[in-house]
Scaffold this active site. Structure first.
Site, PDB file in Angstrom:
ATOM      1  N   GLU A   1     -21.302  62.395 -20.511  1.00 29.47           N
ATOM      2  CA  GLU A   1     -21.943  62.317 -21.819  1.00 29.47           C
ATOM      3  C   GLU A   1     -23.407  62.740 -21.724  1.00 29.47           C
ATOM      4  OE1 GLU A   1     -19.784  62.013 -24.042  1.00 29.47           O
ATOM      5  OE2 GLU A   1     -20.977  61.729 -25.853  1.00 29.47           O
TER       6      GLU A   1
ATOM      7  N   HIS B   1     -21.947  70.241 -28.158  1.00 30.13           N
ATOM      8  CA  HIS B   1     -21.594  69.013 -27.430  1.00 30.13           C
ATOM      9  C   HIS B   1     -20.468  69.293 -26.418  1.00 30.13           C
ATOM     10  CE1 HIS B   1     -21.192  64.557 -27.097  1.00 30.13           C
ATOM     11  NE2 HIS B   1     -19.963  64.872 -26.763  1.00 30.13           N
ATOM     12  N   GLU B   2     -19.396  69.893 -26.905  1.00 28.22           N
ATOM     13  CA  GLU B   2     -18.242  70.129 -26.018  1.00 28.22           C
ATOM     14  C   GLU B   2     -18.582  71.162 -24.943  1.00 28.22           C
ATOM     15  OE1 GLU B   2     -15.897  67.979 -26.172  1.00 28.22           O
ATOM     16  OE2 GLU B   2     -16.516  67.147 -28.110  1.00 28.22           O
TER      17      GLU B   2
ATOM     18  N   HIS C   1     -19.950  69.409 -22.024  1.00 24.83           N
ATOM     19  CA  HIS C   1     -18.887  68.859 -21.169  1.00 24.83           C
ATOM     20  C   HIS C   1     -18.249  69.980 -20.334  1.00 24.83           C
ATOM     21  CE1 HIS C   1     -18.835  64.770 -22.634  1.00 24.83           C
ATOM     22  NE2 HIS C   1     -18.567  65.109 -23.877  1.00 24.83           N
TER      23      HIS C   1
HETATM   24 ZN    ZN Z   1     -18.720  63.690 -25.485  1.00 25.80          ZN
END
Ligand code: ZN
Length: 514
Positions: free
Chosen positions: A308, A278-279, A282
């Protein structure tokens, strides 16, 4: 002095130099905050608060510098204004927007809000531990009133129809609450239907294949291997990333220095694994912004929803796919000295995609996640329309959890007090999470058309082309467009939940055989 093309260029350059200073200061602030979360010894907290307060005061002064206002006026009124390029006009627009937002709020309101935020967060922690909403309610009420005052002022600045729309604009520029309500109600019906089919299916996942103990040092090796797959460089001499540990994972930084954090729970290896993916989603966004625009107002990401969309794409669309695990399961097995030796691909992929109604947003699966967000949006909207009072939130919250997810909330710590957003005064933030998922579905649809081999490439351990596609189509645009315009530019469509719903249906009907 006469306003000429020459003075326009000079004023524009001075404005950009000021924006550059603010950008550099912002990164310094992030770095000091990063250090506080990752490295600072416990006793450093008082000193650190002073440092952060001083930096934020300097930042506020720089952003509201009357000189910036004068430059903006001169530039906008210059008879040659129209000769500026699209890109230059966008830079001026973004500085103007930020300047107006920051200067129109009275200093007293800003200070009172900051103080009340600190109080509300502190009381929220205590009330959450005590499972007692009535402790928190009066402080949240005060904070809500302050945010409402700000929203009413910002409504005038931003020319929105309602105060709540003005707050939404802070996170998702020009996306209106009525539009969100329409999109969310379509999404809600489909999600509830997918959820019911998964829950009713006789084919349920066997969670024992993922609930296994993996020592933290092995989990660190898994993180490194994931970073290699995602081409998030944390190892080479020229690396622009690093991974540290914190209780709550986050990403910080831009361009050449983008850091992520994770946590390693030995009994829950999937937790760090998916948080790292997830990170990284980003981080990859920030690393692939257009280098020509570094230090300029357009040289940042397009906002919370698009951010997101990138993290959820990497975590879920890639990270929870059978294609990725065809490639990665053998690696996982060899990195964990055969903890997963008996696990086969199909059972593993089903287990990491378990669908189950739950009470806690951050633990929710792909199908139920947006239902958690929709509940928060509906409540915020009602709150700002005066249809619900702060004191009544638990009742409204619990009823919606029963209606949409079929779960009974036993106490407010696992209910209305679970997230920090409202205690921090971040009303209007939540919708971006669900919008991000919707955008990720629209981007996926486009990716499938333009790079049909991308799933096969993932099986072969190659994320490069899919990543380049995102870099070219999303990351490199920076903040040149507002999210709605960017979506239109990339996909030719408005906000449209159909693609995300189709993606979920295709995936979960296979897994659950419905
Ligand atoms: Zn996030």
């Amino acid at each position: 002095m006469a306003e000429t093309r020459e003075t326009l260029t000079a004023d524009y350059n001075t404005l950009l130099a000021k924006a550059r200073d603010l950008f550099v200061l912002g990164w310094t602030q992030s770095l000091v905050s990063w250090d506080m979360e990752t490295k600072m010894p416990p006793r450093g907290i008082a000193l650190r608060s002073e440092q952060l307060a001083q930096l934020s005061q300097i930042g506020y002064r720089m952003a509201t510098d009357p000189e910036v206002g004068k430059l903006l006026d001169k530039i906008e009124k210059n008879p040659n204004y129209e000769t500026l390029s699209e890109l230059e006009k966008r830079n001026v627009y973004l500085v103007r927007k930020n300047y107006d937002e920051q200067t129109k709020l009275p200093e007293k309101l800003v200070v009172d809000t900051a103080k009340q935020q600190a109080i509300a967060i502190d009381v929220w922690k205590k009330a959450k531990a005590a499972k007692n909403y009535s402790l928190f309610s009066p402080e949240l009420e005060k904070l809500f009133e302050l945010r409402k005052q700000a929203a009413e002022i910002l409504m005038g600045v931003k020319k929105t129809a309602t105060p709540y729309d003005a707050l939404l604009d802070l996170f998702e520029p020009r996306v209106l609450s009525d539009q969100i309500a329409k999109v969310f109600s379509e999404l809600r019906g489909s999600l509830v239907s997918i959820l019911q089919k998964c829950v009713a299916s006789p084919k349920q996942p066997d969670l024992s294949v993922i609930q296994r103990k993996v020592p933290a040092n092995n989990q660190e090796e898994i993180s490194k291997e994931l970073a290699r797959f995602l081409e998030y460089d944390i190892e080479s001499k020229n690396a622009g990333g690093r991974i540290d540990t914190t209780e709550h994972p986050f990403t910080t930084g831009y361009y050449d220095d983008v850091r992520i954090t994770t946590h390693y729970y030995e009994d829950l290896p999937a937790s760090s694994l998916f948080s790292v993916m997830h990170e990284c989603g980003h981080a990859i966004y920030e690393q692939n912004l257009n280098r020509d625009w570094m230090y300029q107002p357009i040289g940042v990401s397009s906002g919370y929803g698009f951010h997101e969309s990138q993290s959820r794409f990497v975590e879920n669309i890639v990270g929870r796919s059978p294609e990725f695990w065809t490639h990665f399961l053998p690696k996982l097995k060899s990195l964990t000295s055969n903890v997963f030796a008996d696990v086969d691909l199909d059972r593993f992929v089903h287990a990491i995609n378990q669908v189950r109604p739950s009470k806690i947003r951050v633990e929710a699966d792909e199908v139920t996640y947006c239902l958690h967000i929709i509940i928060r949006f509906e409540i915020e909207k009602a709150l700002f329309e005066g249809k619900v009072k702060v004191a009544e939130l638990p009742g409204v919250w619990n009823q919606k959890y029963m209606d949409y997810l079929g779960v009974k909330i036993e106490n407010d710590s696992e209910g209305v007090m679970q997230d920090t957003h409202w205690a921090s005064g971040y009303f209007g933030y939540f919708p971006s999470y669900a919008l991000g998922n919707i955008y990720s579905g629209q981007l996926l649809h486009k990716l499938d058309t333009e790079l049909p081999s991308w799933r096969q490439q993932i099986i072969e351990g190659n994320f490069h082309d899919a990543k380049q596609w995102m870099a070219k189509n999303v990351h490199s645009y920076g903040a040149l467009y507002d999210p709605v315009d960017m979506l239109k530019k990339i996909t030719g469509e408005e906000i449209n939940p159909t693609h995300y719903i189709n993606y979920l249906n295709t995936k979960f009907s296979k897994l659950y055989e419905y």
